[in-house]
Design a protein around this motif. Structure first.
Motif, PDB file in Angstrom:
ATOM      1  N   THR A  44       0.772  -1.274  -0.022  1.00 42.16           N
ATOM      2  CA  THR A  44      -0.070   0.154  -0.036  1.00 42.16           C
ATOM      3  C   THR A  44       0.765   1.099   0.137  1.00 42.16           C
ATOM      4  O   THR A  44       0.665   2.226  -0.967  1.00 42.16           O
ATOM      5  N   ASP A  45       1.698   1.194   0.947  1.00 45.74           N
ATOM      6  CA  ASP A  45       2.853   2.435   0.669  1.00 45.74           C
ATOM      7  C   ASP A  45       3.634   2.641  -0.538  1.00 45.74           C
ATOM      8  O   ASP A  45       3.656   3.648  -0.727  1.00 45.74           O
ATOM      9  N   LEU A  46       3.935   1.509  -0.965  1.00 45.42           N
ATOM     10  CA  LEU A  46       4.731   1.469  -2.366  1.00 45.42           C
ATOM     11  C   LEU A  46       3.941   2.173  -3.390  1.00 45.42           C
ATOM     12  O   LEU A  46       4.320   2.792  -4.234  1.00 45.42           O
ATOM     13  N   MET A  47       2.567   1.809  -3.500  1.00 45.01           N
ATOM     14  CA  MET A  47       1.616   2.564  -4.609  1.00 45.01           C
ATOM     15  C   MET A  47       1.508   3.861  -4.377  1.00 45.01           C
ATOM     16  O   MET A  47       1.218   4.626  -5.555  1.00 45.01           O
ATOM     17  N   LYS A  48       1.618   4.561  -3.195  1.00 45.42           N
ATOM     18  CA  LYS A  48       1.428   6.170  -3.116  1.00 45.42           C
ATOM     19  C   LYS A  48       1.987   6.940  -4.070  1.00 45.42           C
ATOM     20  O   LYS A  48       1.558   7.692  -4.586  1.00 45.42           O
ATOM     21  N   PRO A  49       3.238   6.674  -4.212  1.00 43.12           N
ATOM     22  CA  PRO A  49       3.789   7.987  -5.162  1.00 43.12           C
ATOM     23  C   PRO A  49       3.438   7.495  -6.587  1.00 43.12           C
ATOM     24  O   PRO A  49       3.657   8.350  -7.536  1.00 43.12           O
ATOM     25  N   PHE A  50       2.813   6.537  -7.011  1.00 46.21           N
ATOM     26  CA  PHE A  50       2.557   6.155  -8.420  1.00 46.21           C
ATOM     27  C   PHE A  50       0.988   6.620  -8.717  1.00 46.21           C
ATOM     28  O   PHE A  50       0.734   6.219  -9.960  1.00 46.21           O
ATOM     29  N   THR A  51       0.404   7.015  -7.925  1.00 48.12           N
ATOM     30  CA  THR A  51      -1.081   7.355  -8.287  1.00 48.12           C
ATOM     31  C   THR A  51      -1.214   8.923  -7.630  1.00 48.12           C
ATOM     32  O   THR A  51      -0.841   9.215  -6.574  1.00 48.12           O
ATOM     33  N   SER A  52      -2.442   9.559  -8.061  1.00 50.31           N
ATOM     34  CA  SER A  52      -2.935  10.658  -7.653  1.00 50.31           C
ATOM     35  C   SER A  52      -3.956  10.462  -6.508  1.00 50.31           C
ATOM     36  O   SER A  52      -4.460  11.253  -5.922  1.00 50.31           O
ATOM     37  N   ALA A  53      -4.318   8.890  -6.514  1.00 48.04           N
ATOM     38  CA  ALA A  53      -5.246   8.866  -5.491  1.00 48.04           C
ATOM     39  C   ALA A  53      -5.169   8.704  -3.927  1.00 48.04           C
ATOM     40  O   ALA A  53      -3.714   8.814  -3.575  1.00 48.04           O
ATOM     41  N   GLU A  54      -5.798   8.968  -3.137  1.00 47.39           N
ATOM     42  CA  GLU A  54      -5.521   9.037  -1.796  1.00 47.39           C
ATOM     43  C   GLU A  54      -5.711   7.236  -1.556  1.00 47.39           C
ATOM     44  O   GLU A  54      -6.762   6.783  -1.797  1.00 47.39           O
ATOM     45  N   VAL A  55      -4.599   6.878  -0.911  1.00 42.63           N
ATOM     46  CA  VAL A  55      -4.405   5.470  -0.669  1.00 42.63           C
ATOM     47  C   VAL A  55      -4.294   5.227   1.066  1.00 42.63           C
ATOM     48  O   VAL A  55      -3.493   6.071   1.389  1.00 42.63           O
ATOM     49  N   LYS A  56      -4.978   4.420   1.528  1.00 42.29           N
ATOM     50  CA  LYS A  56      -5.051   4.328   2.741  1.00 42.29           C
ATOM     51  C   LYS A  56      -5.040   2.693   3.238  1.00 42.29           C
ATOM     52  O   LYS A  56      -5.883   2.124   2.462  1.00 42.29           O
ATOM     53  N   PHE A  57      -4.306   2.308   4.208  1.00 41.56           N
ATOM     54  CA  PHE A  57      -4.353   0.798   4.477  1.00 41.56           C
ATOM     55  C   PHE A  57      -5.084   0.430   5.947  1.00 41.56           C
ATOM     56  O   PHE A  57      -4.978   1.473   6.642  1.00 41.56           O
ATOM     57  N   PHE A  58      -6.060  -0.428   5.890  1.00 39.99           N
ATOM     58  CA  PHE A  58      -6.508  -0.610   7.257  1.00 39.99           C
ATOM     59  C   PHE A  58      -6.642  -2.312   7.627  1.00 39.99           C
ATOM     60  O   PHE A  58      -6.407  -2.999   6.499  1.00 39.99           O
ATOM     61  N   ASP A  59      -6.329  -2.429   8.969  1.00 40.78           N
ATOM     62  CA  ASP A  59      -6.388  -3.795   9.285  1.00 40.78           C
ATOM     63  C   ASP A  59      -7.589  -4.457   9.033  1.00 40.78           C
ATOM     64  O   ASP A  59      -8.935  -3.903   8.976  1.00 40.78           O
ATOM     65  N   LEU A  60      -7.709  -5.623   8.985  1.00 40.84           N
ATOM     66  CA  LEU A  60      -8.840  -6.533   8.446  1.00 40.84           C
ATOM     67  C   LEU A  60     -10.058  -6.253   9.629  1.00 40.84           C
ATOM     68  O   LEU A  60     -11.264  -6.088   9.400  1.00 40.84           O
ATOM     69  N   GLU A  61      -9.554  -5.978  10.996  1.00 42.45           N
ATOM     70  CA  GLU A  61     -10.632  -5.664  11.994  1.00 42.45           C
ATOM     71  C   GLU A  61     -11.183  -4.248  11.731  1.00 42.45           C
ATOM     72  O   GLU A  61     -12.458  -3.642  12.338  1.00 42.45           O
ATOM     73  N   GLU A  62     -10.572  -3.336  10.905  1.00 45.59           N
ATOM     74  CA  GLU A  62     -11.208  -2.140  10.667  1.00 45.59           C
ATOM     75  C   GLU A  62     -11.942  -1.988   9.373  1.00 45.59           C
ATOM     76  O   GLU A  62     -12.129  -0.881   8.625  1.00 45.59           O
ATOM     77  N   LYS A  63     -12.390  -3.113   8.730  1.00 44.96           N
ATOM     78  CA  LYS A  63     -13.366  -3.120   7.640  1.00 44.96           C
ATOM     79  C   LYS A  63     -14.364  -2.221   7.573  1.00 44.96           C
ATOM     80  O   LYS A  63     -14.595  -1.416   6.623  1.00 44.96           O
ATOM     81  N   GLU A  64     -15.254  -2.219   8.742  1.00 42.34           N
ATOM     82  CA  GLU A  64     -16.429  -1.225   8.687  1.00 42.34           C
ATOM     83  C   GLU A  64     -15.635   0.377   8.446  1.00 42.34           C
ATOM     84  O   GLU A  64     -16.553   1.144   7.761  1.00 42.34           O
ATOM     85  N   ILE A  65     -14.708   0.672   9.215  1.00 34.53           N
ATOM     86  CA  ILE A  65     -14.127   2.014   9.106  1.00 34.53           C
ATOM     87  C   ILE A  65     -13.690   2.360   7.493  1.00 34.53           C
ATOM     88  O   ILE A  65     -13.945   3.369   7.101  1.00 34.53           O
ATOM     89  N   ALA A  66     -13.115   1.281   6.587  1.00 33.89           N
ATOM     90  CA  ALA A  66     -12.585   1.509   5.537  1.00 33.89           C
ATOM     91  C   ALA A  66     -13.893   1.627   4.747  1.00 33.89           C
ATOM     92  O   ALA A  66     -13.618   2.269   3.868  1.00 33.89           O
ATOM     93  N   LYS A  67     -14.810   0.826   4.808  1.00 32.39           N
ATOM     94  CA  LYS A  67     -16.166   0.931   3.953  1.00 32.39           C
ATOM     95  C   LYS A  67     -16.628   2.475   4.214  1.00 32.39           C
ATOM     96  O   LYS A  67     -17.129   2.911   3.097  1.00 32.39           O
ATOM     97  N   LYS A  68     -16.573   2.928   5.181  1.00 30.47           N
ATOM     98  CA  LYS A  68     -17.239   4.288   5.453  1.00 30.47           C
ATOM     99  C   LYS A  68     -16.073   5.413   4.688  1.00 30.47           C
ATOM    100  O   LYS A  68     -16.606   6.427   4.095  1.00 30.47           O
ATOM    101  N   TRP A  69     -14.915   5.088   4.810  1.00 29.40           N
ATOM    102  CA  TRP A  69     -13.904   6.143   4.498  1.00 29.40           C
ATOM    103  C   TRP A  69     -13.810   6.030   3.108  1.00 29.40           C
ATOM    104  O   TRP A  69     -13.810   7.250   2.382  1.00 29.40           O
ATOM    105  N   ILE A  70     -14.028   4.873   2.304  1.00 27.42           N
ATOM    106  CA  ILE A  70     -14.185   4.926   0.733  1.00 27.42           C
ATOM    107  C   ILE A  70     -15.237   5.466   0.168  1.00 27.42           C
ATOM    108  O   ILE A  70     -15.301   6.353  -1.033  1.00 27.42           O
ATOM    109  N   LYS A  71     -16.207   5.692   1.082  1.00 25.58           N
ATOM    110  CA  LYS A  71     -17.663   6.464   0.426  1.00 25.58           C
ATOM    111  C   LYS A  71     -17.622   7.796   0.830  1.00 25.58           C
ATOM    112  O   LYS A  71     -18.441   8.677   0.367  1.00 25.58           O
ATOM    113  N   GLN A  72     -16.746   8.466   1.627  1.00 27.18           N
ATOM    114  CA  GLN A  72     -16.644   9.632   1.901  1.00 27.18           C
ATOM    115  C   GLN A  72     -16.167  10.628   0.663  1.00 27.18           C
ATOM    116  O   GLN A  72     -15.261  10.306   0.055  1.00 27.18           O
TER     117      GLN A  72
END
Length: 118
Positions: free
Chosen positions: A90-118
């Motif tokens: 995930t960290d390696l991807m960041k310089p190669f895209t203009s996207a906002e890229v973020k890593f979440f642990d599996l226990e944070e699935k619900e947080i990730a689902k909310k974040w991607i929709k914001q």
């Protein structure tokens, strides 16, 4: 194996990767991604990895070609996993895209689902 999840709608694609991704997975996935780019211009990708081991060589090549061609077509990417190499990837991807890229642990699935929709 790649599974398209039910949260997929509009410019959001939600996937779960398990074991190894194959060329057949990309033959199913790439038309969906191309349709999102064509229709919405930007992709939001929820990419969950559970028991994920990586890519077959042909699948990796297809992924790399798509990513290079569409580096600026991603708006947000949520990478969800439980392995150190997945966070590193995930960290390696960041310089190669203009996207906002973020890593979440599996226990944070619900947080990730909310974040991607914001």
């Amino acid at each position: 194996m790649l599974q398209i999840l039910g949260q997929t709608e509009g410019n959001l694609i939600a996937t779960r990767a398990t074991e190894n991704l194959t060329e057949a997975d990309y033959d199913k996935l790439l038309p969906l991604l191309n349709n999102i780019v064509e229709k919405y211009k930007k992709i939001r990708w929820y990419f969950e990895m559970e028991g994920f081991e990586g890519w077959t060589p042909k699948a990796f090549w297809k992924d790399l070609k798509f990513d290079v061609q569409h580096a600026n077509d991603f708006e947000k990417v949520a990478m969800i996993g439980d392995k150190k190499w997945e966070k590193w990837m995930t960290d390696l991807m960041k310089p190669f895209t203009s996207a906002e890229v973020k890593f979440f642990d599996l226990e944070e699935k619900e947080i990730a689902k909310k974040w991607i929709k914001q």
